[in-house]
Design a protein around this motif. Structure first.
Motif, short mmCIF file in Angstrom:
data_model
loop_
_atom_site.label_atom_id
_atom_site.label_comp_id
_atom_site.label_asym_id
_atom_site.label_seq_id
_atom_site.Cartn_x
_atom_site.Cartn_y
_atom_site.Cartn_z
N GLY A 179 -19.99 54.06 4.13
CA GLY A 179 -20.13 53.84 5.55
C GLY A 179 -19.31 52.68 6.08
O GLY A 179 -19.50 52.25 7.20
N ARG A 180 -18.41 52.16 5.29
CA ARG A 180 -17.63 51.00 5.73
C ARG A 180 -16.17 51.41 5.88
O ARG A 180 -15.63 52.14 5.07
N LEU A 181 -15.55 50.91 6.89
CA LEU A 181 -14.15 51.18 7.16
C LEU A 181 -13.41 49.86 7.13
O LEU A 181 -13.91 48.85 7.63
N VAL A 182 -12.22 49.87 6.56
CA VAL A 182 -11.39 48.68 6.65
C VAL A 182 -11.09 48.48 8.12
O VAL A 182 -10.84 49.43 8.85
N MET A 183 -11.13 47.26 8.56
CA MET A 183 -10.98 46.97 9.99
C MET A 183 -9.73 47.64 10.56
O MET A 183 -8.65 47.50 10.02
N PRO A 184 -9.91 48.40 11.64
CA PRO A 184 -8.74 49.04 12.27
C PRO A 184 -7.84 47.98 12.88
O PRO A 184 -8.28 46.88 13.19
N PRO A 185 -6.56 48.34 13.07
CA PRO A 185 -5.62 47.35 13.63
C PRO A 185 -5.98 46.93 15.05
O PRO A 185 -5.64 45.84 15.46
N GLN A 186 -6.68 47.79 15.77
CA GLN A 186 -7.08 47.46 17.14
C GLN A 186 -8.57 47.74 17.28
O GLN A 186 -9.12 48.59 16.58
N PRO A 187 -9.23 47.07 18.21
CA PRO A 187 -10.66 47.35 18.43
C PRO A 187 -10.86 48.80 18.87
O PRO A 187 -9.97 49.42 19.44
N ILE A 188 -12.03 49.33 18.61
CA ILE A 188 -12.36 50.69 19.00
C ILE A 188 -12.62 50.73 20.50
O ILE A 188 -13.38 49.92 21.02
N ASP A 189 -11.97 51.66 21.19
CA ASP A 189 -12.17 51.84 22.63
C ASP A 189 -13.15 53.00 22.81
O ASP A 189 -12.77 54.16 22.68
N HIS A 190 -14.41 52.69 23.11
CA HIS A 190 -15.46 53.69 23.21
C HIS A 190 -15.41 54.53 24.48
O HIS A 190 -16.11 55.53 24.58
N GLY A 191 -14.61 54.14 25.44
CA GLY A 191 -14.46 54.93 26.66
C GLY A 191 -15.79 55.15 27.37
O GLY A 191 -16.60 54.24 27.51
N ARG A 192 -16.02 56.40 27.80
CA ARG A 192 -17.21 56.74 28.58
C ARG A 192 -18.52 56.60 27.80
O ARG A 192 -19.60 56.60 28.39
N THR A 193 -18.45 56.51 26.49
CA THR A 193 -19.68 56.41 25.70
C THR A 193 -20.13 54.96 25.48
O THR A 193 -21.17 54.74 24.87
N LEU A 194 -19.38 54.00 25.99
CA LEU A 194 -19.71 52.60 25.74
C LEU A 194 -21.13 52.23 26.18
O LEU A 194 -21.89 51.65 25.41
N ALA A 195 -21.51 52.57 27.40
CA ALA A 195 -22.85 52.19 27.89
C ALA A 195 -23.95 52.82 27.04
O ALA A 195 -24.93 52.15 26.67
N MET A 196 -23.80 54.08 26.68
CA MET A 196 -24.79 54.76 25.85
C MET A 196 -24.89 54.08 24.48
O MET A 196 -25.98 53.81 23.98
N LEU A 197 -23.74 53.80 23.88
CA LEU A 197 -23.73 53.21 22.55
C LEU A 197 -24.23 51.76 22.55
O LEU A 197 -24.83 51.30 21.57
#
Length: 190
Positions: A50-68
């Motif tokens: 369940g672990r990912l090496v840190m992506p080069p850029q932050p994750i852009d959650h878009g329209r799901t940001l408020a829900m998440l």
């Protein structure tokens, strides 16, 4: 089986025990026999699951940001945790259009990880149904969706098993049997 039903009936949280009102046996899978059980890909080491090496850029959650944000998922994602190394099984009414939806079309499935317990086959979609069999796809989107900047699910990157266990047209107790069969299938396949 069934020898302990009287014991179960005596439990304080059991209102009643009744047989499934109607059931039909699943049709044989083309080619004969049951679906082969598959061996999923080897799991990642425990500390890396369940672990990912840190992506080069932050994750852009878009329209799901408020829900998440309600579940603190962006902070978990920012820590590098996504669905990688996890198998998620969804038991639902069908998964129409999951292969073509822009945020789901790249989701990974191990061989043999799709099953329709209502029809008794391995097809979890129905191209003749234009209004139904979508709830499973919607649930899958909340978990697996990955379209950066627009729609990101809570566990994108996971591998999935899909099982159709609901019969929309009838909503009868036989669905409890299908759900149980789906749960056993999911556990046995892992």
């Amino acid at each position: 089986p069934g020898g302990r039903l009287a014991e179960l009936a005596e439990l304080p949280f059991v209102a009643r025990i009744a047989p499934v009102e109607r059931v039909r046996r699943s049709a044989a899978i083309p080619g004969g026999g049951d679906l082969p059980m598959t061996t999923p890909a080897p799991a990642a080491p425990a500390r890396a699951r369940g672990r990912l090496v840190m992506p080069p850029q932050p994750i852009d959650h878009g329209r799901t940001l408020a829900m998440l944000k309600q579940m603190n998922v962006p902070a978990v994602h920012d820590s590098g945790y996504i669905g990688t190394g996890v198998l998620v099984c969804i038991l639902d009414d069908g998964f129409n259009r999951h292969e073509t939806h822009e945020s789901l079309r790249d989701v990974s499935f191990a061989p043999g990880m799709k099953r329709d317990f209502v029809q008794g086959d391995t097809i979890v979609t129905d191209t003749t149904s234009f209004s139904g069999l979508r709830h499973g796809t919607q649930v899958m989107g909340f978990i697996a969706g990955n379209l950066q900047g627009a729609y990101v699910g809570s566990g994108f990157g996971a591998q999935f098993a899909l099982a159709r266990t609901e019969e929309d047209a009838t909503e009868t107790p036989v669905e409890m049997l299908y759900w149980g069969m789906g749960a056993e299938w999911a556990v046995d396949g892992v």
